[in-house]
Each structure stands twice: as structure tokens, then as C-alpha cells.
Scaffold this motif. Sequence first.
Motif, PDB file in Angstrom:
ATOM      1  N   ASN A   1      47.616 -54.338 -34.703  1.00  0.00           N
ATOM      2  CA  ASN A   1      48.145 -54.149 -33.314  1.00  0.00           C
ATOM      3  C   ASN A   1      48.587 -52.972 -33.893  1.00  0.00           C
ATOM      4  OD1 ASN A   1      49.114 -53.190 -30.650  1.00  0.00           O
ATOM      5  ND2 ASN A   1      50.020 -55.178 -30.834  1.00  0.00           N
ATOM      6  N   GLY A   2      48.077 -51.512 -32.912  1.00  0.00           N
ATOM      7  CA  GLY A   2      48.263 -50.382 -33.649  1.00  0.00           C
ATOM      8  C   GLY A   2      47.871 -49.813 -34.669  1.00  0.00           C
ATOM      9  N   ALA A   3      49.385 -48.978 -35.744  1.00  0.00           N
ATOM     10  CA  ALA A   3      49.997 -49.646 -36.475  1.00  0.00           C
ATOM     11  C   ALA A   3      50.119 -49.748 -37.519  1.00  0.00           C
ATOM     12  CB  ALA A   3      50.849 -48.039 -36.346  1.00  0.00           C
ATOM     13  N   ARG A   4      49.999 -50.825 -36.363  1.00  0.00           N
ATOM     14  CA  ARG A   4      50.839 -52.262 -37.587  1.00  0.00           C
ATOM     15  C   ARG A   4      49.305 -52.745 -38.320  1.00  0.00           C
ATOM     16  NH1 ARG A   4      55.132 -54.972 -33.986  1.00  0.00           N
ATOM     17  NH2 ARG A   4      56.717 -53.579 -34.050  1.00  0.00           N
ATOM     18  N   ALA A   5      49.452 -52.928 -39.671  1.00  0.00           N
ATOM     19  CA  ALA A   5      47.780 -53.770 -39.853  1.00  0.00           C
ATOM     20  C   ALA A   5      48.334 -55.101 -39.738  1.00  0.00           C
ATOM     21  CB  ALA A   5      48.072 -53.466 -41.803  1.00  0.00           C
TER      22      ALA A   5
ATOM     23  N   THR B   1      65.028 -64.907 -24.478  1.00  0.00           N
ATOM     24  CA  THR B   1      64.501 -66.376 -24.279  1.00  0.00           C
ATOM     25  C   THR B   1      62.994 -65.900 -23.500  1.00  0.00           C
ATOM     26  OG1 THR B   1      65.572 -66.739 -22.714  1.00  0.00           O
ATOM     27  CG2 THR B   1      66.489 -67.775 -24.026  1.00  0.00           C
ATOM     28  N   ASP B   2      63.467 -64.375 -23.075  1.00  0.00           N
ATOM     29  CA  ASP B   2      61.972 -63.797 -21.967  1.00  0.00           C
ATOM     30  C   ASP B   2      61.245 -63.192 -22.745  1.00  0.00           C
ATOM     31  OD1 ASP B   2      64.066 -61.835 -23.633  1.00  0.00           O
ATOM     32  OD2 ASP B   2      63.824 -60.861 -21.252  1.00  0.00           O
ATOM     33  N   THR B   3      61.065 -63.598 -24.700  1.00  0.00           N
ATOM     34  CA  THR B   3      59.686 -62.990 -25.249  1.00  0.00           C
ATOM     35  C   THR B   3      59.806 -64.207 -25.973  1.00  0.00           C
ATOM     36  OG1 THR B   3      61.577 -61.871 -26.855  1.00  0.00           O
ATOM     37  CG2 THR B   3      60.951 -60.608 -25.406  1.00  0.00           C
ATOM     38  N   PRO B   4      58.308 -63.699 -26.514  1.00  0.00           N
ATOM     39  CA  PRO B   4      57.681 -64.765 -26.542  1.00  0.00           C
ATOM     40  C   PRO B   4      57.852 -65.319 -28.349  1.00  0.00           C
ATOM     41  CG  PRO B   4      55.587 -63.281 -26.158  1.00  0.00           C
ATOM     42  CD  PRO B   4      57.321 -62.998 -25.805  1.00  0.00           C
ATOM     43  N   ALA B   5      58.026 -66.072 -29.171  1.00  0.00           N
ATOM     44  CA  ALA B   5      58.520 -66.645 -30.675  1.00  0.00           C
ATOM     45  C   ALA B   5      57.223 -65.960 -31.653  1.00  0.00           C
ATOM     46  CB  ALA B   5      58.694 -67.603 -31.124  1.00  0.00           C
ATOM     47  N   VAL B   6      56.326 -65.744 -31.691  1.00  0.00           N
ATOM     48  CA  VAL B   6      55.059 -65.014 -32.094  1.00  0.00           C
ATOM     49  C   VAL B   6      54.400 -63.748 -31.614  1.00  0.00           C
ATOM     50  CG1 VAL B   6      56.141 -66.671 -34.016  1.00  0.00           C
ATOM     51  CG2 VAL B   6      53.994 -66.817 -32.759  1.00  0.00           C
ATOM     52  N   ALA B   7      54.043 -63.036 -32.564  1.00  0.00           N
ATOM     53  CA  ALA B   7      53.030 -62.225 -31.665  1.00  0.00           C
ATOM     54  C   ALA B   7      51.752 -63.594 -31.269  1.00  0.00           C
ATOM     55  CB  ALA B   7      52.635 -60.960 -32.618  1.00  0.00           C
ATOM     56  N   SER B   8      50.549 -62.368 -31.013  1.00  0.00           N
ATOM     57  CA  SER B   8      49.565 -63.680 -30.480  1.00  0.00           C
ATOM     58  C   SER B   8      49.059 -63.367 -32.186  1.00  0.00           C
ATOM     59  CB  SER B   8      48.559 -62.592 -29.828  1.00  0.00           C
ATOM     60  OG  SER B   8      48.483 -61.545 -29.711  1.00  0.00           O
ATOM     61  N   LEU B   9      47.995 -64.243 -31.826  1.00  0.00           N
ATOM     62  CA  LEU B   9      46.947 -64.028 -33.159  1.00  0.00           C
ATOM     63  C   LEU B   9      46.286 -63.470 -34.045  1.00  0.00           C
ATOM     64  CD1 LEU B   9      46.442 -66.474 -35.267  1.00  0.00           C
ATOM     65  CD2 LEU B   9      44.648 -67.186 -33.789  1.00  0.00           C
ATOM     66  N   SER B  10      45.609 -62.695 -32.412  1.00  0.00           N
ATOM     67  CA  SER B  10      44.696 -61.272 -32.734  1.00  0.00           C
ATOM     68  C   SER B  10      46.064 -60.374 -33.239  1.00  0.00           C
ATOM     69  CB  SER B  10      44.078 -60.504 -31.760  1.00  0.00           C
ATOM     70  OG  SER B  10      45.437 -60.552 -30.892  1.00  0.00           O
ATOM     71  N   ASP B  11      46.635 -60.107 -32.842  1.00  0.00           N
ATOM     72  CA  ASP B  11      47.773 -59.231 -33.444  1.00  0.00           C
ATOM     73  C   ASP B  11      47.797 -59.414 -34.842  1.00  0.00           C
ATOM     74  OD1 ASP B  11      47.686 -57.681 -30.828  1.00  0.00           O
ATOM     75  OD2 ASP B  11      49.426 -58.271 -30.446  1.00  0.00           O
ATOM     76  N   ILE B  12      48.468 -60.638 -35.357  1.00  0.00           N
ATOM     77  CA  ILE B  12      48.617 -61.649 -36.466  1.00  0.00           C
ATOM     78  C   ILE B  12      46.880 -60.882 -37.753  1.00  0.00           C
ATOM     79  CG2 ILE B  12      49.478 -63.688 -37.871  1.00  0.00           C
ATOM     80  CD1 ILE B  12      50.887 -64.383 -35.405  1.00  0.00           C
ATOM     81  N   LEU B  13      46.373 -61.242 -37.211  1.00  0.00           N
ATOM     82  CA  LEU B  13      45.204 -61.355 -38.197  1.00  0.00           C
ATOM     83  C   LEU B  13      44.470 -59.907 -37.976  1.00  0.00           C
ATOM     84  CD1 LEU B  13      43.119 -64.812 -37.349  1.00  0.00           C
ATOM     85  CD2 LEU B  13      45.262 -64.403 -39.058  1.00  0.00           C
ATOM     86  N   ASP B  14      44.651 -58.900 -36.693  1.00  0.00           N
ATOM     87  CA  ASP B  14      43.575 -57.818 -36.942  1.00  0.00           C
ATOM     88  C   ASP B  14      44.126 -56.529 -36.946  1.00  0.00           C
ATOM     89  OD1 ASP B  14      41.505 -59.531 -37.118  1.00  0.00           O
ATOM     90  OD2 ASP B  14      41.890 -59.240 -34.575  1.00  0.00           O
TER      91      ASP B  14
END
Length: 180
Positions: free
Chosen positions: A155-159, A140-153
Motif C-alpha cells: 500500500n503506497g510506500a509499504r511493500a 475497536t474502531d479499526t480493523p485488526a489486520v490490513a486487507s488481503l490486497s494490502d498484505i500481498l500487494d
Amino acid sequence: MAIDGIGNRTTFLASYLVDARKQMEDLQQQLATGKKATTYAGMGDSRGFAVGLRAQLVSLQGFGDTITNVDSRINIASSALQRMADLGSTVKGAALNNITDVDTNGLSVGQTTAMSSLAEMVQLLNTQSGDRYLFSGRATDTPAVASLSDILDGNGARAGLKQVIAERRQADLGTTGMCR
């Protein structure tokens, strides 16, 4: 006839009147405050029962607070789920629409609707009530999904989705520009 003093009977009556006066003052105090005594010791044999009732009252107040919190979370989650269903209908309607006009960014109405609906869906999935994310399961202390910018663009080594689509397109076309 000589008067020797106050007899035993008069002393008894005076004592009785003083006790009755004290009892009347106690009863007036109880009526004014709504309390039988100011301390548990003043309750006599009923003090154990009163302590037990006090503990039960505290437990019931805790249950009431929990019910209020859960009711609030359920109402917020229900509103978010209803909006998610509405977004699904909106995207479906935009996809079925045959309008192929593009805006200044080169996107059709359906694509623009899908992008804004995706952004809102991510926001709804990360809905919070107080300090808890409602759709994160036990975490309950972490978001359910990543941010939209992380999903589309990414984050770091993740495509991100855009990079995965570009790589797939490149793989389908091959190095010479011809399809496989």
C-alpha cells in the motif's frame, strides 16, 4: 315534636360514607392500573423509597442490556475462532497432500487452498459486532489486520509480501543469476 335539621351524628356518617366512597374509587383505580398513585406525591411517605427503586430498576436494565451485547459479541467471536481453527486444519491437510497437479493459474491444490484460507482468515480477524471490531483490542474502531490486497500487494510506500519475496529471491540469486 319538631325536626330541627340534620344532627351532627348524621353529618359525620355522611362524611364517612363520602370518604369511604373516595377510598373505594382509589382502590379500584389501583387495581385497574396496577399503580398505587399516578404521581410520586400520591404515594405519601413511600415516595422516596419508590424513587430509589426506580433508579435501581434503570441500573438493572442497563446491566441487562450490557449482558445481552457482551453475550452476542462472545458468541460471534467464538464462532470466528472455531472457524479459524478449522481453517488451520484445512491448510495443514492440503499442505500434507502430495498432489502436485496445477490449475490454469499455475497453482497447486495446496496453494489454492492456502490462498483462499488466508483470505477467509483476514476476514475473520476483521469480524465486527455492530460497530466494533472484535479482535482489535482497545482500538475497536479499526480493523485488526490490513486487507488481503494490502498484505500481498502493498500500500503506497509499504511493500507487500509479493514484493518482499521477489526482492529476497533477487538477493539470493545475485545480479549474475548465480546463487551467492
